[in-house]
Design a protein around this motif. Structure first.
Motif, PDB file in Angstrom:
ATOM      1  N   GLU A 237    -130.617 -24.555  -3.284  1.00  0.00           N
ATOM      2  CA  GLU A 237    -129.465 -25.369  -2.870  1.00  0.00           C
ATOM      3  C   GLU A 237    -128.571 -25.683  -4.067  1.00  0.00           C
ATOM      4  OE1 GLU A 237    -128.463 -29.724  -0.853  1.00  0.00           O
ATOM      5  OE2 GLU A 237    -130.522 -28.967  -0.873  1.00  0.00           O
ATOM      6  N   LYS A 238    -129.191 -25.989  -5.211  1.00  0.00           N
ATOM      7  CA  LYS A 238    -128.428 -26.261  -6.422  1.00  0.00           C
ATOM      8  C   LYS A 238    -127.636 -25.025  -6.849  1.00  0.00           C
ATOM      9  CE  LYS A 238    -128.911 -27.392 -11.311  1.00  0.00           C
ATOM     10  NZ  LYS A 238    -129.832 -27.676 -12.433  1.00  0.00           N
ATOM     11  N   LEU A 239    -128.255 -23.873  -6.757  1.00  0.00           N
ATOM     12  CA  LEU A 239    -127.583 -22.630  -7.115  1.00  0.00           C
ATOM     13  C   LEU A 239    -126.366 -22.397  -6.204  1.00  0.00           C
ATOM     14  CD1 LEU A 239    -127.692 -20.161  -8.972  1.00  0.00           C
ATOM     15  CD2 LEU A 239    -129.067 -19.004  -7.236  1.00  0.00           C
ATOM     16  N   SER A 240    -126.539 -22.712  -4.902  1.00  0.00           N
ATOM     17  CA  SER A 240    -125.441 -22.560  -3.951  1.00  0.00           C
ATOM     18  C   SER A 240    -124.307 -23.541  -4.274  1.00  0.00           C
ATOM     19  CB  SER A 240    -125.942 -22.809  -2.526  1.00  0.00           C
ATOM     20  OG  SER A 240    -124.879 -22.765  -1.599  1.00  0.00           O
ATOM     21  N   LEU A 241    -124.682 -24.768  -4.661  1.00  0.00           N
ATOM     22  CA  LEU A 241    -123.677 -25.765  -5.037  1.00  0.00           C
ATOM     23  C   LEU A 241    -122.911 -25.321  -6.283  1.00  0.00           C
ATOM     24  CD1 LEU A 241    -125.700 -29.080  -4.492  1.00  0.00           C
ATOM     25  CD2 LEU A 241    -123.822 -28.227  -3.082  1.00  0.00           C
ATOM     26  N   GLN A 242    -123.630 -24.779  -7.248  1.00  0.00           N
ATOM     27  CA  GLN A 242    -122.988 -24.309  -8.471  1.00  0.00           C
ATOM     28  C   GLN A 242    -122.016 -23.163  -8.182  1.00  0.00           C
ATOM     29  OE1 GLN A 242    -126.544 -23.461 -10.741  1.00  0.00           O
ATOM     30  NE2 GLN A 242    -126.334 -25.339 -11.958  1.00  0.00           N
ATOM     31  N   LYS A 243    -122.410 -22.280  -7.282  1.00  0.00           N
ATOM     32  CA  LYS A 243    -121.559 -21.158  -6.907  1.00  0.00           C
ATOM     33  C   LYS A 243    -120.289 -21.659  -6.224  1.00  0.00           C
ATOM     34  CE  LYS A 243    -121.563 -16.827  -4.282  1.00  0.00           C
ATOM     35  NZ  LYS A 243    -122.352 -15.932  -3.389  1.00  0.00           N
ATOM     36  N   ARG A 244    -120.454 -22.598  -5.288  1.00  0.00           N
ATOM     37  CA  ARG A 244    -119.308 -23.158  -4.583  1.00  0.00           C
ATOM     38  C   ARG A 244    -118.401 -23.922  -5.548  1.00  0.00           C
ATOM     39  NH1 ARG A 244    -115.274 -22.578  -1.401  1.00  0.00           N
ATOM     40  NH2 ARG A 244    -114.582 -24.478  -0.356  1.00  0.00           N
ATOM     41  N   TYR A 245    -118.981 -24.642  -6.492  1.00  0.00           N
ATOM     42  CA  TYR A 245    -118.204 -25.381  -7.489  1.00  0.00           C
ATOM     43  C   TYR A 245    -117.368 -24.413  -8.328  1.00  0.00           C
ATOM     44  CZ  TYR A 245    -117.101 -28.790 -11.127  1.00  0.00           C
ATOM     45  OH  TYR A 245    -116.433 -29.618 -12.005  1.00  0.00           O
ATOM     46  N   ALA A 246    -117.982 -23.294  -8.719  1.00  0.00           N
ATOM     47  CA  ALA A 246    -117.271 -22.287  -9.512  1.00  0.00           C
ATOM     48  C   ALA A 246    -116.099 -21.696  -8.721  1.00  0.00           C
ATOM     49  CB  ALA A 246    -118.227 -21.190  -9.950  1.00  0.00           C
ATOM     50  N   GLU A 247    -116.290 -21.475  -7.411  1.00  0.00           N
ATOM     51  CA  GLU A 247    -115.218 -20.933  -6.569  1.00  0.00           C
ATOM     52  C   GLU A 247    -114.049 -21.916  -6.478  1.00  0.00           C
ATOM     53  OE1 GLU A 247    -117.162 -20.206  -2.897  1.00  0.00           O
ATOM     54  OE2 GLU A 247    -118.098 -18.315  -3.533  1.00  0.00           O
ATOM     55  N   GLU A 249    -113.348 -24.320  -8.596  1.00  0.00           N
ATOM     56  CA  GLU A 249    -112.748 -24.447  -9.926  1.00  0.00           C
ATOM     57  C   GLU A 249    -111.785 -23.288 -10.190  1.00  0.00           C
ATOM     58  OE1 GLU A 249    -114.357 -25.754 -14.300  1.00  0.00           O
ATOM     59  OE2 GLU A 249    -115.485 -24.202 -13.227  1.00  0.00           O
ATOM     60  N   LYS A 250    -112.187 -22.084  -9.782  1.00  0.00           N
ATOM     61  CA  LYS A 250    -111.328 -20.912  -9.945  1.00  0.00           C
ATOM     62  C   LYS A 250    -110.055 -21.061  -9.126  1.00  0.00           C
ATOM     63  CE  LYS A 250    -111.374 -15.863  -9.512  1.00  0.00           C
ATOM     64  NZ  LYS A 250    -112.180 -14.680  -9.104  1.00  0.00           N
ATOM     65  N   GLU A 251    -110.195 -21.549  -7.893  1.00  0.00           N
ATOM     66  CA  GLU A 251    -109.030 -21.747  -7.024  1.00  0.00           C
ATOM     67  C   GLU A 251    -108.105 -22.820  -7.594  1.00  0.00           C
ATOM     68  OE1 GLU A 251    -108.060 -22.757  -2.298  1.00  0.00           O
ATOM     69  OE2 GLU A 251    -110.140 -22.548  -3.001  1.00  0.00           O
ATOM     70  N   SER A 252    -108.694 -23.877  -8.114  1.00  0.00           N
ATOM     71  CA  SER A 252    -107.902 -24.952  -8.711  1.00  0.00           C
ATOM     72  C   SER A 252    -107.163 -24.457  -9.949  1.00  0.00           C
ATOM     73  CB  SER A 252    -108.811 -26.121  -9.091  1.00  0.00           C
ATOM     74  OG  SER A 252    -108.083 -27.155  -9.714  1.00  0.00           O
ATOM     75  N   ASP A 253    -107.827 -23.669 -10.773  1.00  0.00           N
ATOM     76  CA  ASP A 253    -107.178 -23.113 -11.973  1.00  0.00           C
ATOM     77  C   ASP A 253    -106.017 -22.196 -11.591  1.00  0.00           C
ATOM     78  OD1 ASP A 253    -108.970 -24.468 -13.545  1.00  0.00           O
ATOM     79  OD2 ASP A 253    -110.294 -22.757 -13.875  1.00  0.00           O
ATOM     80  N   ALA A 254    -106.200 -21.416 -10.518  1.00  0.00           N
ATOM     81  CA  ALA A 254    -105.132 -20.515 -10.072  1.00  0.00           C
ATOM     82  C   ALA A 254    -103.901 -21.310  -9.631  1.00  0.00           C
ATOM     83  CB  ALA A 254    -105.633 -19.640  -8.930  1.00  0.00           C
ATOM     84  N   ILE A 255    -104.124 -22.425  -8.933  1.00  0.00           N
ATOM     85  CA  ILE A 255    -103.011 -23.274  -8.494  1.00  0.00           C
ATOM     86  C   ILE A 255    -102.287 -23.855  -9.702  1.00  0.00           C
ATOM     87  CG2 ILE A 255    -102.450 -25.478  -7.381  1.00  0.00           C
ATOM     88  CD1 ILE A 255    -104.559 -24.863  -5.292  1.00  0.00           C
ATOM     89  N   GLN A 256    -103.061 -24.320 -10.690  1.00  0.00           N
ATOM     90  CA  GLN A 256    -102.450 -24.920 -11.872  1.00  0.00           C
ATOM     91  C   GLN A 256    -101.649 -23.886 -12.661  1.00  0.00           C
ATOM     92  OE1 GLN A 256    -102.761 -28.287 -12.231  1.00  0.00           O
ATOM     93  NE2 GLN A 256    -101.125 -27.997 -13.705  1.00  0.00           N
TER      94      GLN A 256
END
Length: 310
Positions: A237-247, A249-256
């Motif tokens: 579950e932690k690994l899944s959370l980390q993966k979702r967090y990375a996704e 973060e990537k989307e947020s960086d693209a917007i910025q």
């Protein structure tokens, strides 16, 4: 007392006919439209009442006259200086108007059309920026929640590891008890008592603690197995959370990146252009004001000429 004033010819006729003349408030632009001018004249009226007395016609306004000429002599003033002053003002106005025209292309409808287009573009880009910022805020909230869940998972895994250590320690202790009893039972020669030297008899009732240890060992092993499964599940579950967090973060960086590299520069460019066009319209408006001022002052020059001032 002889005084001089500049009035239209019809005022001269009225004075010759009636022998007197009073200011008509409705015909005075300054008194009718300029509140500061009107307050100043009211103050003068009060001062004149104190020093001269109440006017015969009740409340009326003073008429501007000259007792002395421009060179402070009691003689008919040479009003050509008025014409010269107004002519100088006209020249100054013409100069300012000319300098203003250099800053403007003079095509007000075209400028207004361009300004309207820029305003429309500004609204569109501003809407895009607002949309991106709203999405960025939503992503940030999701990332904050995921981060809280990751912190909670780390705390739980740390506790699981601590409990696992306790289970392992208990299993070792219980295994030692059970294994020791088995080893004791496999001794062929009887164990002699170190005090009396007699064989130690293995009484059946003395083996109950071994059975209890075996039961506790089985229970602890089962708990350890459950704990390891829970740890494995939480780690996934932690690994899944980390993966979702990375996704996210990537989307947020693209917007910025889009905001910083495209939308914000475009917005600044439109605002700068809009400011320039608004200044152009202001210049055109000022030119119109100078045109109106020049028209009034030219009319004044014509009036002075009609009154015989060379």
């Amino acid at each position: 007392m002889i005084v001089w004033t500049m009035r239209p010819y019809n005022v001269y006729l009225e004075i010759m006919d009636k022998g007197e003349f009073f200011c008509n408030l409705d015909l005075s632009i300054n008194l009718k439209d300029d509140n500061d001018f009107l307050r100043a004249y009211h103050w003068m009226i009060q001062q004149m009442i104190k020093k001269i007395g109440v006017p015969s016609k009740g409340e009326t306004y003073p008429i501007w006259t000259w007792y002395r000429s421009h060179d402070y002599k009691h003689q008919r003033p040479d009003f050509r200086w008025v014409r010269d002053y107004i002519s100088g003002q006209i020249e100054m106005a013409e100069d300012k108007k000319s300098r203003l025209r250099q800053k403007s292309n003079g095509n007000e409808p075209k400028i207004q059309t361009e300004l309207d287009n820029l305003t429309k573009q500004l609204d569109e880009v501003s809407a895009l920026v607002t949309d991106k910022l709203t999405k960025s805020k939503g992503l940030f909230n999701q990332m904050s929640k995921l981060n809280d869940n990751l912190v909670a998972a780390d705390v739980t895994l740390s506790r699981y590891e601590s409990v696992k250590g306790q289970y392992v320690s208990d299993i070792k202790r219980l295994s030692f008890i059970v294994d020791g009893e088995v080893a004791f039972e496999n001794i062929e020669e009887p164990l002699l008592c170190p005090v009396c030297g007699q064989p130690v008899i293995n009484v059946e009732s003395e083996t109950k603690h071994v059975e209890a240890a075996q039961k506790e060992l089985s229970r602890t092993l089962a708990l350890l197995n459950d704990l390891e499964q829970a740890t494995s599940s939480l780690a996934e579950e932690k690994l899944s959370l980390q993966k979702r967090y990375a996704e996210l973060e990537k989307e947020s960086d693209a917007i910025q990146i889009k905001l910083n590299e495209k939308l914000y520069p475009r917005l600044d460019k439109i605002k700068t252009a809009e400011k320039d066009y608004r200044e152009q319209i202001e210049v055109v408006s000022k030119v119109k004001v100078f045109d109106d001022l020049l028209g009034k002052r030219t009319s004044k020059i014509n009036e002075l000429t009609d009154e015989g001032i060379p």
